[in-house]
Write a protein that holds these residues in place. Structure first.
Motif, PDB file in Angstrom:
ATOM      1  N   ASP A  88      56.084  10.576 -32.239  1.00 25.47           N
ATOM      2  CA  ASP A  88      55.194  10.145 -33.315  1.00 25.47           C
ATOM      3  C   ASP A  88      55.976   9.741 -34.566  1.00 25.47           C
ATOM      4  O   ASP A  88      55.649   8.746 -35.226  1.00 25.47           O
ATOM      5  N   LEU A  89      57.020  10.508 -34.889  1.00 26.44           N
ATOM      6  CA  LEU A  89      57.835  10.167 -36.050  1.00 26.44           C
ATOM      7  C   LEU A  89      58.615   8.891 -35.813  1.00 26.44           C
ATOM      8  O   LEU A  89      58.768   8.069 -36.720  1.00 26.44           O
TER       9      LEU A  89
ATOM     10  N   ILE B  84      59.301   3.120 -37.067  1.00 26.25           N
ATOM     11  CA  ILE B  84      59.396   1.727 -36.618  1.00 26.25           C
ATOM     12  C   ILE B  84      58.375   0.856 -37.347  1.00 26.25           C
ATOM     13  O   ILE B  84      58.692  -0.243 -37.824  1.00 26.25           O
ATOM     14  N   ARG B  85      57.142   1.352 -37.443  1.00 22.94           N
ATOM     15  CA  ARG B  85      56.102   0.594 -38.153  1.00 22.94           C
ATOM     16  C   ARG B  85      56.462   0.407 -39.621  1.00 22.94           C
ATOM     17  O   ARG B  85      56.293  -0.676 -40.194  1.00 22.94           O
TER      18      ARG B  85
ATOM     19  N   ILE C  73      51.150  13.348 -41.727  1.00 28.65           N
ATOM     20  CA  ILE C  73      52.214  13.935 -40.914  1.00 28.65           C
ATOM     21  C   ILE C  73      52.539  15.346 -41.385  1.00 28.65           C
ATOM     22  O   ILE C  73      52.674  16.278 -40.585  1.00 28.65           O
ATOM     23  N   LEU C  74      52.640  15.525 -42.704  1.00 26.71           N
ATOM     24  CA  LEU C  74      53.020  16.824 -43.259  1.00 26.71           C
ATOM     25  C   LEU C  74      51.974  17.904 -42.987  1.00 26.71           C
ATOM     26  O   LEU C  74      52.297  19.090 -42.952  1.00 26.71           O
ATOM     27  N   THR C  75      50.724  17.483 -42.810  1.00 24.80           N
ATOM     28  CA  THR C  75      49.658  18.463 -42.571  1.00 24.80           C
ATOM     29  C   THR C  75      49.210  18.501 -41.114  1.00 24.80           C
ATOM     30  O   THR C  75      48.218  19.150 -40.791  1.00 24.80           O
ATOM     31  N   SER C  76      49.950  17.833 -40.243  1.00 25.97           N
ATOM     32  CA  SER C  76      49.525  17.715 -38.845  1.00 25.97           C
ATOM     33  C   SER C  76      49.886  18.922 -37.994  1.00 25.97           C
ATOM     34  O   SER C  76      49.429  19.048 -36.866  1.00 25.97           O
ATOM     35  N   GLY C  77      50.755  19.794 -38.519  1.00 21.56           N
ATOM     36  CA  GLY C  77      51.178  20.953 -37.744  1.00 21.56           C
ATOM     37  C   GLY C  77      52.443  20.736 -36.942  1.00 21.56           C
ATOM     38  O   GLY C  77      52.940  21.650 -36.281  1.00 21.56           O
TER      39      GLY C  77
ATOM     40  N   PHE D  93      65.445   9.403 -33.514  1.00 18.99           N
ATOM     41  CA  PHE D  93      64.419  10.356 -33.091  1.00 18.99           C
ATOM     42  C   PHE D  93      64.318  10.338 -31.572  1.00 18.99           C
ATOM     43  O   PHE D  93      64.207   9.271 -30.959  1.00 18.99           O
ATOM     44  N   ASP D  94      64.349  11.517 -30.955  1.00 17.89           N
ATOM     45  CA  ASP D  94      64.258  11.569 -29.497  1.00 17.89           C
ATOM     46  C   ASP D  94      62.789  11.547 -29.059  1.00 17.89           C
ATOM     47  O   ASP D  94      61.863  11.492 -29.882  1.00 17.89           O
TER      48      ASP D  94
END
Length: 237
Positions: free
Chosen positions: A89-90, A95-96, A203-207, A83-84
């Motif tokens: 956030d992704l 990582i977590r 995440i899916l609903t974050s826009g 991920f760049d």
């Protein structure tokens, strides 16, 4: 048909959204329903449901799951590295998640030994054909730039932990008389994966997920659902 009628029909059709306009949540729900239907036909889970499952069935299931579970944290870590900065956030979430998952196989190993299995045989075992296909797909996908579609894989894998694992554990205990320390891996994942699925929904609903990414997520969920079921179908291959 009159011109007015044709106009009314066209206007009505315009008010009906195309199939592709279905929300990501609805499309993922359809994938989940298909997975549930397929799991109901998996031999070991069918025996679990009807009460004819054996201790050897459970031992074989853990043996095969371990070979896939041990790859979980590595493919998540690989995805994180791809991920760049525009997907910070992704990357952080991956990582977590990798950190939280990297010891899961040890719980499974303890359960396996607690039911009389050999730790040496477990650790020297190989993946079945379904696990080979699943892990190969996950690592291949994780190597893509910004592999957002893997959120679909998480939807399936974490969803199984959150929604099914604890029920499976309780049923194994009921039929086989197992103690908590023999089904801890499955019990643990109801709470842990429930938290993960909550994070995924956020995440899916974050826009931050556009239509292209949504299509990738749904497609990845479809593939992973089929391969995960295949892994459970092919315990002896």
């Amino acid at each position: 048909m009159t011109t007015d009628t044709m106009t009314e029909t066209t206007d009505a059709a315009a008010d009906v959204p195309p199939a592709s306009a279905a929300s990501s949540a609805d499309r993922l729900a359809d994938v989940w329903i298909e997975l549930e239907e397929r799991l109901a036909e998996v031999p070991v889970l069918r025996r679990l449901a009807d009460g004819t499952v054996t201790l050897d069935d459970y031992r074989r299931l853990l043996f095969n799951l371990r070979q896939q579970v041990v790859d979980g944290s590595p493919w998540i870590s690989r995805a994180a590295s791809n991920f760049d900065i525009d997907h910070f956030d992704l990357r952080s979430a991956a990582i977590r998640h990798a950190e939280e998952e990297h010891r899961d196989h040890l719980m499974l190993e303890r359960d396996y030994v607690a039911i009389g299995g050999s730790l040496h045989e477990l650790r020297s075992g190989r993946k079945n054909v379904g696990s080979e296909a699943l892990s190969g797909y996950m690592f291949h996908y994780a190597d893509r730039p910004n592999p957002v579609g893997l959120l679909g894989a998480m939807f399936i894998i974490e969803g199984l932990g959150a929604k099914r694992a604890s029920g499976w554990a309780a049923r194994f205990q009921e039929v086989l008389g197992l103690a908590d320390n023999q089904v801890h891996f499955m019990q643990y994942h109801q709470e842990a994966d429930g938290e993960h699925t909550g994070n995924l929904e956020a995440i899916l609903t974050s826009g931050i997920i556009d239509d292209t990414a949504a299509d990738e997520i749904v497609r990845c969920a479809q593939v992973v659902a089929r391969l995960y079921a295949l892994q459970l179908e092919e315990l002896d291959r």
